[in-house]
Write a protein that holds these residues in place. Structure first.
Motif, PDB file in Angstrom:
ATOM      1  N   PRO A 448      -3.143  14.873  -6.281  1.00 13.27           N
ATOM      2  CA  PRO A 448      -3.414  14.257  -4.984  1.00 13.27           C
ATOM      3  C   PRO A 448      -3.832  12.794  -5.170  1.00 13.27           C
ATOM      4  O   PRO A 448      -4.488  12.453  -6.154  1.00 13.27           O
ATOM      5  N   GLN A 449      -3.489  11.958  -4.223  1.00 11.10           N
ATOM      6  CA  GLN A 449      -3.806  10.535  -4.309  1.00 11.10           C
ATOM      7  C   GLN A 449      -5.301  10.320  -4.087  1.00 11.10           C
ATOM      8  O   GLN A 449      -5.898  10.938  -3.216  1.00 11.10           O
ATOM      9  N   ARG A 450      -5.929   9.470  -4.910  1.00 12.85           N
ATOM     10  CA  ARG A 450      -7.345   9.102  -4.751  1.00 12.85           C
ATOM     11  C   ARG A 450      -7.402   7.621  -4.456  1.00 12.85           C
ATOM     12  O   ARG A 450      -6.791   6.830  -5.160  1.00 12.85           O
ATOM     13  N   ASN A 451      -8.183   7.168  -3.444  1.00 17.34           N
ATOM     14  CA  ASN A 451      -8.331   5.743  -3.179  1.00 17.34           C
ATOM     15  C   ASN A 451      -9.726   5.317  -3.619  1.00 17.34           C
ATOM     16  O   ASN A 451     -10.728   5.900  -3.181  1.00 17.34           O
ATOM     17  N   ILE A 452      -9.870   4.349  -4.475  1.00 11.77           N
ATOM     18  CA  ILE A 452     -11.187   3.905  -4.945  1.00 11.77           C
ATOM     19  C   ILE A 452     -11.540   2.618  -4.218  1.00 11.77           C
ATOM     20  O   ILE A 452     -10.941   1.559  -4.463  1.00 11.77           O
ATOM     21  N   GLU A 453     -12.488   2.703  -3.304  1.00 12.46           N
ATOM     22  CA  GLU A 453     -12.845   1.569  -2.439  1.00 12.46           C
ATOM     23  C   GLU A 453     -13.416   0.424  -3.271  1.00 12.46           C
ATOM     24  O   GLU A 453     -14.157   0.643  -4.241  1.00 12.46           O
ATOM     25  N   GLY A 454     -13.074  -0.788  -2.914  1.00 11.07           N
ATOM     26  CA  GLY A 454     -13.678  -1.978  -3.523  1.00 11.07           C
ATOM     27  C   GLY A 454     -13.262  -2.262  -4.958  1.00 11.07           C
ATOM     28  O   GLY A 454     -13.837  -3.134  -5.613  1.00 11.07           O
ATOM     29  N   TRP A 455     -12.240  -1.550  -5.447  1.00  5.83           N
ATOM     30  CA  TRP A 455     -11.841  -1.656  -6.860  1.00  5.83           C
ATOM     31  C   TRP A 455     -11.366  -3.073  -7.213  1.00  5.83           C
ATOM     32  O   TRP A 455     -11.733  -3.633  -8.230  1.00  5.83           O
ATOM     33  N   VAL A 456     -10.645  -3.703  -6.335  1.00  6.56           N
ATOM     34  CA  VAL A 456     -10.002  -4.989  -6.636  1.00  6.56           C
ATOM     35  C   VAL A 456     -11.048  -6.094  -6.822  1.00  6.56           C
ATOM     36  O   VAL A 456     -11.048  -6.824  -7.810  1.00  6.56           O
ATOM     37  N   GLU A 457     -12.024  -6.188  -5.895  1.00  6.27           N
ATOM     38  CA  GLU A 457     -13.012  -7.289  -5.961  1.00  6.27           C
ATOM     39  C   GLU A 457     -13.853  -7.177  -7.234  1.00  6.27           C
ATOM     40  O   GLU A 457     -14.150  -8.176  -7.891  1.00  6.27           O
ATOM     41  N   LYS A 458     -14.144  -5.933  -7.616  1.00  6.61           N
ATOM     42  CA  LYS A 458     -14.971  -5.709  -8.799  1.00  6.61           C
ATOM     43  C   LYS A 458     -14.188  -5.961 -10.089  1.00  6.61           C
ATOM     44  O   LYS A 458     -14.699  -6.559 -11.027  1.00  6.61           O
ATOM     45  N   ARG A 460     -10.973  -7.455 -10.499  1.00  8.81           N
ATOM     46  CA  ARG A 460     -10.055  -8.598 -10.610  1.00  8.81           C
ATOM     47  C   ARG A 460     -10.723  -9.851 -10.038  1.00  8.81           C
ATOM     48  O   ARG A 460     -10.183 -10.507  -9.150  1.00  8.81           O
ATOM     49  N   PRO A 461     -11.934 -10.191 -10.530  1.00  8.64           N
ATOM     50  CA  PRO A 461     -12.641 -11.343  -9.972  1.00  8.64           C
ATOM     51  C   PRO A 461     -11.819 -12.617 -10.181  1.00  8.64           C
ATOM     52  O   PRO A 461     -11.096 -12.740 -11.167  1.00  8.64           O
ATOM     53  N   GLY A 462     -11.916 -13.535  -9.238  1.00  4.77           N
ATOM     54  CA  GLY A 462     -11.246 -14.824  -9.398  1.00  4.77           C
ATOM     55  C   GLY A 462      -9.780 -14.805  -9.011  1.00  4.77           C
ATOM     56  O   GLY A 462      -9.125 -15.846  -9.027  1.00  4.77           O
ATOM     57  N   THR A 463      -9.246 -13.665  -8.659  1.00  4.56           N
ATOM     58  CA  THR A 463      -7.826 -13.648  -8.254  1.00  4.56           C
ATOM     59  C   THR A 463      -7.738 -13.799  -6.744  1.00  4.56           C
ATOM     60  O   THR A 463      -8.727 -13.640  -6.018  1.00  4.56           O
ATOM     61  N   ALA A 464      -6.520 -14.148  -6.297  1.00  2.00           N
ATOM     62  CA  ALA A 464      -6.287 -14.293  -4.859  1.00  2.00           C
ATOM     63  C   ALA A 464      -6.591 -12.985  -4.148  1.00  2.00           C
ATOM     64  O   ALA A 464      -7.148 -12.977  -3.053  1.00  2.00           O
ATOM     65  N   ALA A 465      -6.240 -11.864  -4.783  1.00  2.00           N
ATOM     66  CA  ALA A 465      -6.488 -10.567  -4.162  1.00  2.00           C
ATOM     67  C   ALA A 465      -7.993 -10.337  -4.006  1.00  2.00           C
ATOM     68  O   ALA A 465      -8.450  -9.799  -2.982  1.00  2.00           O
ATOM     69  N   ALA A 466      -8.787 -10.754  -5.018  1.00  2.00           N
ATOM     70  CA  ALA A 466     -10.241 -10.580  -4.950  1.00  2.00           C
ATOM     71  C   ALA A 466     -10.810 -11.420  -3.801  1.00  2.00           C
ATOM     72  O   ALA A 466     -11.729 -11.000  -3.088  1.00  2.00           O
ATOM     73  N   GLU A 467     -10.233 -12.611  -3.597  1.00  2.00           N
ATOM     74  CA  GLU A 467     -10.681 -13.492  -2.511  1.00  2.00           C
ATOM     75  C   GLU A 467     -10.375 -12.840  -1.154  1.00  2.00           C
ATOM     76  O   GLU A 467     -11.214 -12.861  -0.249  1.00  2.00           O
ATOM     77  N   VAL A 468      -9.169 -12.250  -1.030  1.00  2.00           N
ATOM     78  CA  VAL A 468      -8.815 -11.519   0.188  1.00  2.00           C
ATOM     79  C   VAL A 468      -9.833 -10.412   0.426  1.00  2.00           C
ATOM     80  O   VAL A 468     -10.338 -10.229   1.547  1.00  2.00           O
TER      81      VAL A 468
END
Ligand code: UD1
Ligand code: CA
Length: 487
Positions: A448-458, A460-468
């Motif tokens: 089953p698919q699991r979604n981990i909230e807030g994973w990107v900001e933690k 991938r700091p400094g990336t455009a996605a983290a800024e979004v």
């Protein structure tokens, strides 16, 4: 009815050096049939008492093809003495001792000659009472051919080979087609007088003509109506010209028989193919071997079918198929590859970028996109989702996948064979089916698919996605704050 007074000798012992090929010249194909088999087919149409085929170079291969095509043919071995004269000498020695009729000699490398032309030649010969009658032709380029030398009054005098001809003789545009009728006794007498004293050091059959005339016998040369019929094949350029000529005749024949062919120049149909009325053949199509196509089917553009059976009203576009059966109203392609043992039942579909092999796809079943279906049996009314792969090979051996009726599989499935999917079952997207699926079950094999909230900001700091992510979080917090104040 057999003509007891006609024997046919087919000359097939030459080396065919000008082809520069490991395959004997006479076994190169023309409209899907070996060159020599065209000549044998024409010989058979004349119903002679006997057909003798002279072989020497690549003897076994050539003799096998001759015997397969015309089992009744007597195979004659030519010895080390080279030349068409020697070939005929040995064939005549193998005739039944009581044979007293006419011998029709055919070069094995003149495949476009038709039986009607030969019948006329034999008739002319018999009516005139000549000892020999040669088929000749006026050609635009006589290079390589023997030239017909006539007397000032226009009677046939002799034949001179290209290599032995004088400059004046080379300018003669009437050539020897390599097709002759001889009274057997006259022929026998003069074959014994042939020498190898010529440019090629061979016993030339063509010298028999001059010898007969010197001996006081009458000889005649009869020009053929259309020179292409007697073109000999000595190299691959001549092979492709003759193939194009024959193909044009075959295509025209089908057109006159009710087949629509949009572009004869890019449509190639073997002599062995069968097409029904109202078949449509679109440009860039090759129909080969024992292929049959039933009425109202549309084949092409850009399709090659080898030994296939296509049902009524089927459509096959931009496909390559061998030893496949395509049912009535079924649809194949564009861009499909059907390998041997594919059976697509009526109303079925093998769609775009799909490869199949040794598989049956039942009535109305569809494999529409991006799939490999090998060693698989599919029932009726099935739909395989895009990207289905039958994993039929486990590194040691091939196994079957069996899919029942009315099965619908999700996109991007792998069926790890041997495996069965029961009637009416369904599978989820991305499923890897390793175990049998019972009828009418839903098979899911993916975690089953699991979604981990807030994973990107933690992470991938400094990336455009983290800024979004940061901006989205601030907006959310501000929103939450104002809601709190309002409340
Ligand atoms: C031959 C004729 C030539 C004619 C031309 C027509 C002779 C000497 N020349 O020339 O006048 O214009 O055909 O196409 O006949 N073969 C044998 N045994 C041999 C040599 C050849 O069986 O020892 C067979 C070949 O396999 C071939 C046929 O005889 O099927 C003709 O031989 P090829 O060498 O092609 O003769 P051409 O030079 O074309
Ligand atoms: Ca030849």
């Amino acid at each position: 009815m057999t003509d007891p007074n006609l024997a046919i000798v087919v000359l097939a012992a030459g080396q065919g050096t000008r082809m520069k090929s490991a395959t004997p010249k006479l076994l190169h194909h023309l409209a899907g049939v070996p060159i020599v088999s065209h000549v044998l087919a024409t010989a058979r149409e004349l119903n002679p008492a006997v057909v003798l085929a002279v072989v020497r170079h690549e003897r076994d291969q050539v003799a096998d093809v001759i015997s397969a095509h015309l089992p009744a043919a007597v195979i004659v071995e030519q010895d080390h003495v080279p030349g068409t004269g020697r070939a005929v000498e040995q064939a005549v020695a193998d005739l039944p001792p009581d044979f007293s009729g006419d011998v029709l000699v055919l070069n094995g490398d003149v495949p476009l000659l038709d039986a009607d032309t030969l019948r006329e030649l034999v008739e002319r010969h018999r009516d005139s009472g000549a000892a020999a009658t040669v088929l000749s032709s006026i050609v635009p380029d006589a290079t390589g051919y023997g030239r017909i030398v006539r007397t000032p009054t226009g009677a046939l005098d002799r034949i001179v080979e290209h290599q032995d001809a004088t400059a004046a003789e080379l300018s003669i545009d009437e050539i020897n087609a390599g097709v002759y009728v001889f009274g057997v006794n006259a022929l026998r007498d003069q074959l014994a007088n042939l020498s190898t004293d010529n440019a090629q050091g061979e016993k030339y059959l063509t010298d028999v003509i001059g010898l007969l005339r010197r001996a006081g016998s009458e000889v005649a040369a009869v020009p053929v109506d259309e020179s292409w019929k007697v073109e000999g094949i000595n190299d691959r350029a001549q092979l492709s010209e003759a193939a194009a000529r024959l193909n044009a005749l075959i295509v025209r024949g089908w057109q006159l028989n009710g087949v629509t062919v949009h572009d004869p120049a890019t449509t190639w149909i073997d002599l062995t193919v069968t097409l029904a009325n109202d078949v449509t053949v679109l440009p860039g199509t090759q129909l080969k071997g024992a292929t049959t196509v039933a009425r109202d089917a549309v084949i092409g553009p850009d399709t090659t079918l080898t030994d296939c059976e296509v049902g009524e009203g089927a459509s096959v576009r931009r496909a390559d198929a061998t030893l496949a059966v395509i049912g009535a109203r079924a649809s194949v392609g564009p861009f499909a590859y059907l390998r041997p043992g594919t059976v697509l039942d009526e109303d079925g579909k093998i769609g775009t970028f799909v490869e199949t092999k040794n598989s049956r796809i039942g009535p109305g079943s569809k494999v529409p996109h991006l799939s490999y279906v090998g060693d698989t049996t599919i029932g009726r009314g099935v739909n395989l989702g895009a990207g289905a792969i039958a994993a039929n090979y486990d590194d040691l051996t091939k196994h079957r996948t069996q899919i029942g009726d009315e099965v619908h599989t999700g996109a991007h499935n792998v069926f790890v064979a041997p495996v069965r999917i029961g009637d009416g079952a369904k599978t989820g997207a991305g499923a890897v089916i390793r175990k049998d699926v019972p009828a009418v079950a839903l098979a899911l094999s993916v975690a089953p698919q699991r979604n981990i909230e807030g994973w990107v900001e933690k992470n991938r700091p400094g990336t455009a996605a983290a800024e979004v992510a940061r901006r989205a979080r601030s907006a959310q917090e501000a929103d939450d704050g104002s809601q709190r104040q309002d409340g």
